[in-house]
Design an enzyme around this catalytic site. Structure first.
Site, mmCIF file in Angstrom:
data_model
loop_
_atom_site.group_PDB
_atom_site.id
_atom_site.type_symbol
_atom_site.label_atom_id
_atom_site.label_comp_id
_atom_site.label_asym_id
_atom_site.label_seq_id
_atom_site.Cartn_x
_atom_site.Cartn_y
_atom_site.Cartn_z
ATOM 1 N N TYR A 43 42.796 47.490 62.206
ATOM 2 C CA TYR A 43 44.172 47.797 61.786
ATOM 3 C C TYR A 43 44.691 49.067 62.468
ATOM 4 C CZ TYR A 43 43.068 44.599 57.907
ATOM 5 O OH TYR A 43 42.668 43.525 57.140
ATOM 6 N N LEU A 184 49.922 37.661 48.203
ATOM 7 C CA LEU A 184 51.342 37.377 47.955
ATOM 8 C C LEU A 184 51.853 36.373 48.987
ATOM 9 C CD1 LEU A 184 52.447 41.072 47.344
ATOM 10 C CD2 LEU A 184 51.607 39.392 45.680
ATOM 11 N N ILE A 223 43.997 42.220 46.900
ATOM 12 C CA ILE A 223 44.327 43.422 47.682
ATOM 13 C C ILE A 223 45.734 43.295 48.283
ATOM 14 C CG2 ILE A 223 42.009 44.294 48.178
ATOM 15 C CD1 ILE A 223 42.132 42.722 50.867
ATOM 16 N N LYS A 225 49.127 44.115 49.972
ATOM 17 C CA LYS A 225 49.576 45.220 50.842
ATOM 18 C C LYS A 225 50.981 45.622 50.423
ATOM 19 C CE LYS A 225 52.239 46.720 54.389
ATOM 20 N NZ LYS A 225 53.696 46.485 54.612
ATOM 21 N N SER A 226 51.194 46.914 50.313
ATOM 22 C CA SER A 226 52.570 47.385 50.215
ATOM 23 C C SER A 226 52.654 48.809 50.742
ATOM 24 C CB SER A 226 53.086 47.340 48.774
ATOM 25 O OG SER A 226 54.423 47.794 48.793
ATOM 26 N N ASN A 235 52.895 46.047 41.596
ATOM 27 C CA ASN A 235 51.729 45.191 41.832
ATOM 28 C C ASN A 235 50.558 45.594 40.929
ATOM 29 O OD1 ASN A 235 53.232 43.841 43.735
ATOM 30 N ND2 ASN A 235 52.287 44.841 45.506
#
Ligand code: NAP
Length: 271
Positions: A43, A184, A223, A225-226, A235
């Site tokens: 990442y 999501l 897990i 992501k935001s 969340n």
């Protein structure tokens, strides 16, 4: 000491690469109550994640820090994996990793060699627990046969459009965590009519429905992501949502096999 339990909700960080925004979202999440952060060498943000962990008002020991070694970054040979773990610790600014995953079983992945390096890292105390990601049942069987240490976690794409029943049953049978990535459906759960109906019934958001549905399955953790503060806190609140049997059945019945993450050589591809 590494954490031996994986918190139900962790913060995903894929594509969260702006240094300040990434560090801020990690610190915001930890200060809001998250205790699990998921990153990867691939990442390109381990340093920023580390900055966020350092900036939060939470002790490092309380946080489950998970990262991944990637065949295209370092290779998955024995020495490569040992070197990769040291690099991840440096970038994250930590002395040990709670959880280190094999990111993809492709390239030079060899169960005997790659997993022997992970076991050596556990013996040295550099890594708390061993994880794998994007494996099939056959590859999980091979990995478990190669390992003396227990397999702690298997991370795969899972959401209402890709329910992974076989891998969930396997995780429950063998007692490892199934870590649901893209929980999501990369933000698209807001567009699924069955999810919209349950969200409206409980006056909650579609992302919260998706996370609560995933958490209703034994052994599954999520897990999302935001990098948006309001989403990060919303969340986390999904942990307090109780869906009833009717809601869960309605989502279980969604019969689509939609995958958002692909790569050449993935075990689910033919040939
Ligand atoms: P995801 O978590 O399913 O979705 C993330 C997207 O949803 C972002 O665009 C985010 O935007 C949005 N979002 C988050 N919370 C929201 C909310 N409450 N309301 C509306 N939109 C919301 O997708 P993902 O990043 O693919 O998966 C999560 C994590 O899993 C990754 O970050 C990574 O850590 C891991 N992962 C692992 C692998 C692997 O090969 N092992 C592959 C993919 C992902 P904002 O940022 O604006 O909130």
């Amino acid at each position: 000491m590494p954490n031996d339990e994986l918190p139900d909700i962790g913060l995903g960080t894929w594509q969260n690469t702006d240094p300040e925004r990434c560090a801020r979202s990690v610190a915001t999440a930890l200060d809001a109550g998250y205790r699990h952060v998921d990153t990867a060498q691939h990442y390109g943000n381990e340093e920023h994640v580390g900055d966020g962990i350092a900036a939060a008002s939470v002790r490092r020991e309380e946080v489950t820090v998970a990262t991944k070694v990637h065949p295209e970054d370092t290779g998955l040979g024995y020495d490569d994996v040992l070197g990769a773990a040291a690099t991840s610790c440096d970038r994250l600014g930590v002395d040990y990793l709670d959880l280190l995953y094999v990111h993809w079983p492709v390239g030079d992945y060899e169960a005997s060699e790659t997993l022997a390096a992970l076991e050596e890292l556990v013996d040295r105390g550099t890594v708390g627990h061993i994880g794998v990601s994007n494996f099939s049942v056959d590859l999980l069987e091979e990995a478990r046969a190669a390992l003396d240490d227990p397999l702690f976690a298997h991370q795969v794409e899972m959401h209402p459009l890709l329910q992974q029943r076989e891998l969930v049953a396997y995780a429950q049978e063998h007692g490892h965590y199934l870590v649901a990535y893209s929980p999501l459906a990369r933000g698209t759960v807001t567009e699924i009519p069955e999810i919209q109906a349950v969200a409206e019934k409980h006056a909650i958001s579609e992302p919260q429905v998706s996370l609560a549905w995933l958490l209703s399955k034994d052994n599954v953790v999520v897990i999302p992501k935001s990098a948006t503060e309001a989403h990060i806190t919303a969340n986390l609140q999904a942990a307090n949502v109780e869906l009833d049997e009717e809601d869960i059945a309605a989502i279980d019945d969604i019969d689509r096999e939609e995958r958002f993450v692909e790569r050449p050589g993935a075990p689910w591809l033919d040939g």
